[in-house]
Design a protein around this motif. Structure first.
Motif, mmCIF file in Angstrom:
data_model
loop_
_atom_site.group_PDB
_atom_site.id
_atom_site.type_symbol
_atom_site.label_atom_id
_atom_site.label_comp_id
_atom_site.label_asym_id
_atom_site.label_seq_id
_atom_site.Cartn_x
_atom_site.Cartn_y
_atom_site.Cartn_z
ATOM 1 N N HIS A 78 0.835 -1.207 0.000
ATOM 2 C CA HIS A 78 0.000 0.000 0.000
ATOM 3 C C HIS A 78 0.871 1.258 0.000
ATOM 4 C CE1 HIS A 78 -3.430 2.558 0.711
ATOM 5 N NE2 HIS A 78 -2.891 3.044 1.816
ATOM 6 N N GLN A 79 1.922 1.269 0.801
ATOM 7 C CA GLN A 79 2.816 2.425 0.842
ATOM 8 C C GLN A 79 3.540 2.614 -0.486
ATOM 9 O OE1 GLN A 79 5.025 1.383 4.479
ATOM 10 N NE2 GLN A 79 4.199 3.232 5.428
ATOM 11 N N GLN A 85 1.122 4.119 -2.991
ATOM 12 C CA GLN A 85 0.912 5.544 -2.745
ATOM 13 C C GLN A 85 2.117 6.365 -3.204
ATOM 14 O OE1 GLN A 85 -0.230 5.374 1.554
ATOM 15 N NE2 GLN A 85 -1.987 6.582 0.881
ATOM 16 N N MET A 102 7.030 7.961 3.730
ATOM 17 C CA MET A 102 6.762 6.545 3.496
ATOM 18 C C MET A 102 8.028 5.775 3.150
ATOM 19 S SD MET A 102 3.001 6.441 1.650
ATOM 20 C CE MET A 102 3.222 7.862 0.565
#
Length: 365
Positions: free
Chosen positions: A249-250, A253, A298
């Motif tokens: 997910h990171q 993004q 991140m």
């Protein structure tokens, strides 16, 4: 021409710019051999017209060069020098194949009756025209040969000053890059000219913001690459951490933010010609600044503590992202400037501005 520029600068920087060199430069070293290689390549004068010693390259052609400087954390003022030579060329002054500076803020004034006068052509300033004031936060101000600045008046005047005539106050940004103040007192300019009438008074601010959008885009690419590679190679609980949904997910993004910054920065360069594309530059600076904060955070989360160590390459890029997102206006500055311009134009002007890429009120806000 763009493909040739991009392949040439990529080979040059990949061979010569190493983490060891960058750390050495952060300690105060000027990489003379690296600058000599850039000087020989002709990139420093590429944005100037051919008849004034340049290559006549457009900003669209040079986008890849500025982005590569950001991707490799180039410890030299090549983007600023290219823009300074573009300013000189647009005012009819011959390009200089040497390190040049521009200032983020200026308090310069002319103390002569010619202040605000209209000059038909650039000329070597006579001794009775003197400049006093300070150029603030000049990238590599201690090392540049000359600095290009603007002096406000009835009509904005461009001047070329020698760094050797200045009192230098050394400073650094978060990334360890020199951001020096140059103070002048009753100094005779090397050259002087009126700027084109259709330029905004703060054209250096706009140009500096445009440069930082491409540099951030390049640094974001490197940060994403490092994070993806680390997540693929780092094994935890018997499998690469890239297999964990939270890490995926990171990374997703990060890729989204990086893509947004790349597209918006390229648009700013592609739409800029003899006049800079203010709408695109403002939007790109907002996108780049937002991406810089999110991606850097991140990336360090993915890397854990190792990313903060002096030995790891990640912090070389993230510290520059943190610095560059605030230079020549931070995210709040450009968001407010866009908002005021849209409000000034009225609701009926918003959609035409989006579709045309032009907002008349923006450069004057």
């Amino acid at each position: 021409m763009r493909e040739l520029f991009e392949s040439t600068i990529e080979r040059l920087l990949a061979d010569l710019v190493t983490p060891e060199l960058i750390r050495h430069c952060e300690a105060g070293h000027w990489p003379a051999d690296l600058w000599a290689a850039l000087e020989s390549s002709g990139f420093a004068v590429a944005a100037a017209p051919e008849h004034l010693g340049g290559a006549g390259a457009s900003w669209e052609d040079l986008y890849g060069v500025v982005k590569a400087a950001g991707r490799h954390n180039l410890p030299l003022p090549l983007p600023e020098t290219m823009f300074a030579n573009w300013l000189l060329g647009q005012c009819g002054i011959e390009a200089r194949n040497e390190p040049l500076g521009i200032s983020m803020r200026s308090t310069l004034s002319l103390n002569h009756a010619a202040k605000g006068a209209f000059f038909d052509a650039p000329w070597v300033a006579p001794a009775e025209i003197l400049v006093t004031g300070t150029l603030c936060d000049v990238p590599w101000g201690r090392d540049v040969e000359h600095v290009v600045a603007l002096v406000p008046g009835k009509r904005t005047t461009l001047i070329l000053l020698s760094r050797r005539d200045a009192e230098v106050s050394t400073k650094q940004n978060t990334a360890g890059e020199p951001r020096d103040d140059l103070s002048f007192k009753n100094t005779t300019p090397i050259a002087i000219a009126d700027v084109p009438a259709d330029w905004p008074d703060d054209v250096i601010w706009w140009g500096g913001a445009m440069l930082r959008t491409a540099q951030m885009a390049g640094a974001l690419e490197t940060t994403l690459d490092l994070s993806t590679r680390y997540a693929t190679e780092r094994v935890q609980f018997g499998k690469p951490i890239s297999a964990f949904q939270a890490i995926q997910h990171q990374l997703a993004q990060m890729a989204q933010h990086t893509g947004s910054a790349l597209v918006s920065a390229e648009a700013a360069f592609a739409e800029s010609g003899s006049q800079l594309a203010t709408w695109q530059i403002a939007a790109a600076k907002v996108c780049g600044a937002e991406a810089a904060g999110a991606v850097a955070a991140m990336a360090h989360a993915v890397h854990g503590a190792i990313g903060f160590t002096h030995e790891h390459a990640l912090q070389l890029g993230t510290r520059r992202l943190w610095a560059w997102r605030s230079e020549f206006g931070n995210q709040g500055h450009w968001t407010q400037r866009l908002g005021r311009a849209v409000a000034q134009g009225g609701s009926a002007s918003l959609w035409p501005a989006v579709t045309s890429g032009r907002l008349a009120a923006l450069s004057s806000t």
